[in-house]
Design a protein around this motif. Structure first.
Motif, PDB file in Angstrom:
ATOM      1  N   ALA A  97       0.830  -1.210   0.000  1.00 21.08           N
ATOM      2  CA  ALA A  97       0.000   0.000   0.000  1.00 21.08           C
ATOM      3  C   ALA A  97       0.865   1.260   0.000  1.00 21.08           C
ATOM      4  N   PRO A  98       1.474   1.568  -1.143  1.00 21.25           N
ATOM      5  CA  PRO A  98       1.387   0.865  -2.422  1.00 21.25           C
ATOM      6  C   PRO A  98       2.500  -0.165  -2.588  1.00 21.25           C
TER       7      PRO A  98
ATOM      8  N   ALA B 257      15.669  -1.145  -8.658  1.00 18.89           N
ATOM      9  CA  ALA B 257      14.857  -0.363  -9.587  1.00 18.89           C
ATOM     10  C   ALA B 257      13.423  -0.404  -9.067  1.00 18.89           C
ATOM     11  N   GLN B 258      12.739   0.727  -9.129  1.00 20.75           N
ATOM     12  CA  GLN B 258      11.378   0.831  -8.605  1.00 20.75           C
ATOM     13  C   GLN B 258      10.396   0.843  -9.760  1.00 20.75           C
ATOM     14  N   GLY B 259       9.680  -0.271  -9.940  1.00 23.92           N
ATOM     15  CA  GLY B 259       8.756  -0.371 -11.059  1.00 23.92           C
ATOM     16  C   GLY B 259       7.571   0.565 -10.952  1.00 23.92           C
ATOM     17  N   ASN B 260       7.127   0.861  -9.734  1.00 27.90           N
ATOM     18  CA  ASN B 260       6.025   1.792  -9.519  1.00 27.90           C
ATOM     19  C   ASN B 260       6.591   3.208  -9.463  1.00 27.90           C
ATOM     20  N   ALA B 261       6.650   3.844 -10.635  1.00 27.03           N
ATOM     21  CA  ALA B 261       7.320   5.146 -10.731  1.00 27.03           C
ATOM     22  C   ALA B 261       6.509   6.283 -10.155  1.00 27.03           C
TER      23      ALA B 261
ATOM     24  N   LYS C 135       4.914   8.618  -0.374  1.00 24.60           N
ATOM     25  CA  LYS C 135       4.208   7.348  -0.214  1.00 24.60           C
ATOM     26  C   LYS C 135       5.112   6.259   0.360  1.00 24.60           C
ATOM     27  N   VAL C 136       6.419   6.439   0.227  1.00 25.02           N
ATOM     28  CA  VAL C 136       7.362   5.463   0.775  1.00 25.02           C
ATOM     29  C   VAL C 136       7.597   5.706   2.269  1.00 25.02           C
ATOM     30  N   LEU C 137       7.512   6.955   2.697  1.00 27.78           N
ATOM     31  CA  LEU C 137       7.760   7.277   4.113  1.00 27.78           C
ATOM     32  C   LEU C 137       6.883   6.470   5.073  1.00 27.78           C
ATOM     33  N   PRO C 138       5.576   6.338   4.826  1.00 29.03           N
ATOM     34  CA  PRO C 138       4.776   5.528   5.758  1.00 29.03           C
ATOM     35  C   PRO C 138       5.224   4.071   5.825  1.00 29.03           C
ATOM     36  N   ILE C 139       5.735   3.533   4.729  1.00 34.09           N
ATOM     37  CA  ILE C 139       6.239   2.156   4.731  1.00 34.09           C
ATOM     38  C   ILE C 139       7.436   2.046   5.666  1.00 34.09           C
TER      39      ILE C 139
END
Length: 422
Positions: A326-327, A345-349, A355-359
């Motif tokens: 998520a995501p 490599a990050q496929g979800n560009a 959005k990565v900070l909450p992860i």
């Protein structure tokens, strides 16, 4: 705007000497272009429209003056619009704690709504919040809260100014807001996953009011080039240029936005020693570098590097990023020169750092920004201006005319629900 900014420092000193109220408008600690311009434009608007103001309205850039040279897109745009660095007020040039203790401080937050732990004492002084991030902490009256899921905080400032007297919005302010929205929303490209109809409408309204504004492509191209210009920067400066920090009781982790292709970054001479020195100097147990570059169609390519000399922490961070849903980041491992650096490599560009900070925060135990834990913090949901999870913007920007935005803002100002009958 120019006259207002030139008088800032003198007004600040005069009010301090006269023991009069100072109303500070301040962006977040990253102090990117959106934060800086939102603070400048909203402070200017408040100064021009507040009836018989007793307070001095002072925009404060939330970084030390020495760090301003790293904000290359901000220095470029302000210089282009005739606003000299010397007239700006930086965080290390004003004693907010002292002003609050003396009962002189009112504080408006733009482009963020949660103060870091080090500024917890200033919470009582916050009178207004204007932000485009998902709400993490509720604020009760009398604090006025505007949190809307748009691509740029400058869009919310533009809407606010457009509701004011017609003569307040001048050419300089319009150009600053126009450029900021274009840069923040990747030239209004739906593929980048940041733009919303309100951002598009505000850019159109600014161009309608000031037809002499430069073409969008030219503005975006110049600002993008300035933002990604790392010529002459050391590794330490590159990592510090766009830095956020997360922590728990056991570890502090830095998250740096790096404007260089990951393979090029990993080949910088002495990089491993630089990473070690950067983390040791700040007490970081690890560092996540998120690189981004754009093709000729303004489509982003994103990659990640996770560094830590502590294998358990590195494994925890990598596992959280690889397994995120998520995501989903759609990570693909890349070769790395060192075992203490994992590369992907990050496929979800369209999954930005926001959005990565909450992860990463969840991986560290649900704790927030450096300075102490944030109580009851839940990782915020994916904003509705994201293309992740097939939101309404997945295919294209829905049509919305400028008049729709003005009508919506008018209803908000009148205390009516946006969908209420006319």
């Amino acid at each position: 705007m120019e006259r207002f900014v030139l008088g800032n420092r003198a007004a600040l000193q005069d009010h301090i000497q006269q023991h009069q109220e100072i109303h500070v408008v301040m962006g977040n600690e990253a102090c990117d272009l959106d934060s800086a311009v939102s603070a400048l434009a909203l402070a200017y608007f408040l100064a021009q429209t507040t009836p018989a103001p007793k307070a001095a309205f002072v925009p404060v850039l939330n970084i030390p003056r020495a760090d301003f040279a790293l904000r290359t897109e901000t220095t470029f745009l302000l210089r282009e619009r005739g606003i000299p660095d010397a007239s700006l007020v930086f965080r290390d040039e004003i004693d907010l704690g002292g002003l609050h203790h003396a009962g002189l401080l009112s504080l408006t937050l733009v482009d963020h709504h949660v103060l870091p732990g080090a500024d917890a004492a200033l919470e009582e002084a916050v009178v207004e919040v204007l932000d485009h991030r998902p709400l993490e902490r509720a604020r009760g009256p009398p604090c006025q809260v505007t949190v809307e899921p748009v691509g740029s905080c400058a869009t919310l400032v533009t809407e606010r100014i457009l509701q004011g007297p017609p003569g307040v919005l001048d050419r300089t302010t319009a150009a600053l807001l126009h450029g900021t929205i274009l840069l923040d929303c990747i030239n209004l490209s739906p593929a980048a996953g940041k733009v919303t109809p309100r951002d598009v409408a505000c850019v159109s309204l600014l161009e309608e009011r000031f037809p002499e504004l430069p073409a969008r492509d030219a503005v975006f191209g110049a600002l993008q080039a300035a933002k990604f210009d790392v010529t002459g920067l050391t590794t330490e400066q590159m990592l510090r240029k766009d830095l956020k920090v997360l922590s728990n009781d056991e570890a502090v982790v830095g998250i740096s936005g790096v404007f260089e292709d990951l393979e090029t970054f990993l080949l910088r001479p002495g990089l491993l020693q630089d990473l070690e020195a950067f983390c040791q100097a700040r007490g970081y147990a690890g560092l996540v570098a998120m690189t981004v570059s754009f093709n000729q169609h303004h489509e982003p390519t994103r990659k990640l590097a996770v560094y830590s000399a502590q294998e358990p922490l590195r494994s925890t961070l990598c596992g959280a990023l690889e397994e995120a849903t998520a995501p989903s980041l759609l990570l693909r491992p890349l070769p790395s020169p060192w075992p203490c650096v994992a590369a992907y490599a990050q496929g979800n560009a369209v999954a930005t750092r926001k959005k990565v900070l909450p992860i990463l925060r969840a991986a560290l135990g649900g704790l927030g920004a450096a300075g102490g834990p944030e109580e009851d913090v839940v990782p915020p949901p994916t904003p509705m201006n994201s293309l992740v999870e097939e939101c309404p913007l997945a295919q294209a920007v829905p049509p919305l005319c400028p008049q729709d935005v003005l009508e919506r803002v008018s209803r908000i100002a009148a205390g009516q629900p946006p969908g209420s009958p006319k």
